[in-house]
Motif scaffolding. Sequence first.
Motif, mmCIF file in Angstrom:
data_model
loop_
_atom_site.group_PDB
_atom_site.id
_atom_site.type_symbol
_atom_site.label_atom_id
_atom_site.label_comp_id
_atom_site.label_asym_id
_atom_site.label_seq_id
_atom_site.Cartn_x
_atom_site.Cartn_y
_atom_site.Cartn_z
ATOM 1 N N UNK A 165 0.806 -1.236 0.000
ATOM 2 C CA UNK A 165 0.000 0.000 0.000
ATOM 3 C C UNK A 165 0.833 1.277 0.000
ATOM 4 N N UNK A 166 1.964 1.283 0.720
ATOM 5 C CA UNK A 166 2.731 2.546 0.787
ATOM 6 C C UNK A 166 3.438 2.842 -0.535
ATOM 7 N N UNK A 167 3.711 1.794 -1.333
ATOM 8 C CA UNK A 167 4.295 2.021 -2.650
ATOM 9 C C UNK A 167 3.386 2.933 -3.461
ATOM 10 N N UNK A 168 2.072 2.674 -3.391
ATOM 11 C CA UNK A 168 1.129 3.475 -4.167
ATOM 12 C C UNK A 168 0.964 4.876 -3.580
ATOM 13 N N UNK A 169 1.068 4.974 -2.236
ATOM 14 C CA UNK A 169 1.036 6.309 -1.609
ATOM 15 C C UNK A 169 2.203 7.148 -2.128
ATOM 16 N N UNK A 170 3.404 6.567 -2.148
ATOM 17 C CA UNK A 170 4.596 7.281 -2.621
ATOM 18 C C UNK A 170 4.471 7.610 -4.109
ATOM 19 N N UNK A 171 3.903 6.672 -4.892
ATOM 20 C CA UNK A 171 3.767 6.915 -6.334
ATOM 21 C C UNK A 171 2.815 8.079 -6.598
ATOM 22 N N UNK A 172 1.679 8.105 -5.880
ATOM 23 C CA UNK A 172 0.726 9.209 -6.053
ATOM 24 C C UNK A 172 1.382 10.535 -5.669
ATOM 25 N N UNK A 173 2.135 10.534 -4.581
ATOM 26 C CA UNK A 173 2.815 11.763 -4.139
ATOM 27 C C UNK A 173 3.827 12.216 -5.194
#
Length: 533
Positions: free
Chosen positions: A152-160
């Motif tokens: 999940x945090x991979x996608x948080x970082x990608x969106x950021x």
Amino acid sequence: MGVMRGSGNMYSYYTGLLILASIMNLFLAFYAYCHRRESIGARAYIALIVAISFYSIGYAFEITSETIKDIIFWLKIEYIGVSFFPALWLMLVLEYTGNEKFLTRPLIAGLFFIPVMTFLLHYTNGLHHLFYKAIEMEMRNIFSIAILVKGPWYWVNLVYTYFSFIYGNYLLVHMYRKVSASYKLQVITFILGSIFPLAGNFIYLTKYSPYGLDLSPFIIALMNPLYAWGLFRFRLFDIIPIARDKVFEGMAEGVMVLDSQNRLLDYNPAARDIFPELSDASIGKTVYRVIQNETFNHQVLSDVIEFEIKLSLKNAAAQYFQSRISNVTDRKGQMVGKTIVLNNITEKVILLEKLNKLATIDELTQIYNRRHFMHLCRQEMSLARKMNQKLAIIIMDLDFFKQINDKYGHAAGDAVLHTMAQRSKNILDSTSFLGRYGGEEFSVCLQAVTAEEAYAVAEKIRRMIAKTNVPFADRLISVTASFGVAVTEFLSPDDDLDCLLKKADEALYKAKAAGRNCVVLSLPQMECACTSK
């Protein structure tokens, strides 16, 4: 991120390209640190390309790793850069576009919250698997690809990351629409330097990249020549548009912006009207290579704060400009450039010249008035005494001038005065000068002359006046004049200018008594009423 491992010449090519890109990035960071580390945006840029270098060099060794353990190690090296470059990019764009005022401590802390969390969660992924859930190996052609199962945090970082780049480019596009033509190509270079790597990452995420490679570090390697070109041609990062807010396209004053090495950064249309040699090609060049005016260049390079210059503009009379230089400083008060404001003061100069002329020139005859004539005579008298030279004064009076006014009117009398003054002035050489002594009286000051030479000049003027007919209202008006001449060679050492004038005046009266229209020279044997000091 996708990873691979393998061997052979293809690996050497890929790794060599990425290592070369890392070295070039570090060189650009070192250059910016040495030359512009205190400039606006320089620190964010240095940190950004150091982060990119970690990304590139980490990926270079990642794709040559033989085990999953090695791959995970180099991924951690990569994420020293990958975690932080979105925030650093956004900081650089905010400063570059003139929005650095928004970079308060709370905002900076907010920008780096997700990057710090990304860095920590990636390094501790083995404890919680919030970043990667699993890593699997798969052979594709000659490459061994590690397939990453994202957490999940991979996608948080990608969106950021995508948000940072999209918002940063929005600011750049907005800036592009406002800046002058001289900055548009610079802004485009900045935009392209972010869009292409982002596009490479998008291709990787959609699984269309060859062999499953992440294309971003390779595109960054290929973009390095563009960064270097922007750096050295446009001073892309070491001369971020300082003082751009001070330059308004509609300003009547000409404005030029220079960096600390006197290289041209920007100018407005009014400056180009003053210096037609200014063009987009002038940006980045030193001012003395662009401006073809030695006086202007000398004053600028000498750091003169305020000065005036006279310029001959195309198809126009000479123009006068007041130039004022103001330093532009960074946050620490260090000088990073200067603005030059050129204000057209031609009307003011012309007005001052007119006022000066009114103070020194007789309006009717256009020769010196009595006050200024006396001032010049005292200066010449003092100089003649110091240089042990002779000085002569001639006083002339138009004969029976009142009759001209009574018979033909004052306008006719004015015409006669003007004509005789100008023609008498034309007879004198450049070292002599003429003044209106009063009414119809004129006086002449002659330098370095003997009594005989002074007498000859007076006689020449007398003959000219006697032969001149002044046309007025279908009439020709003639007049004569009487002259008195006095020379310092007949004065005692203590006699002053007043005594010399008195001797010339007494000689004039003798000329009138002798029947007028003649010249009388004051000689030592003539009685003089002046008293020596």
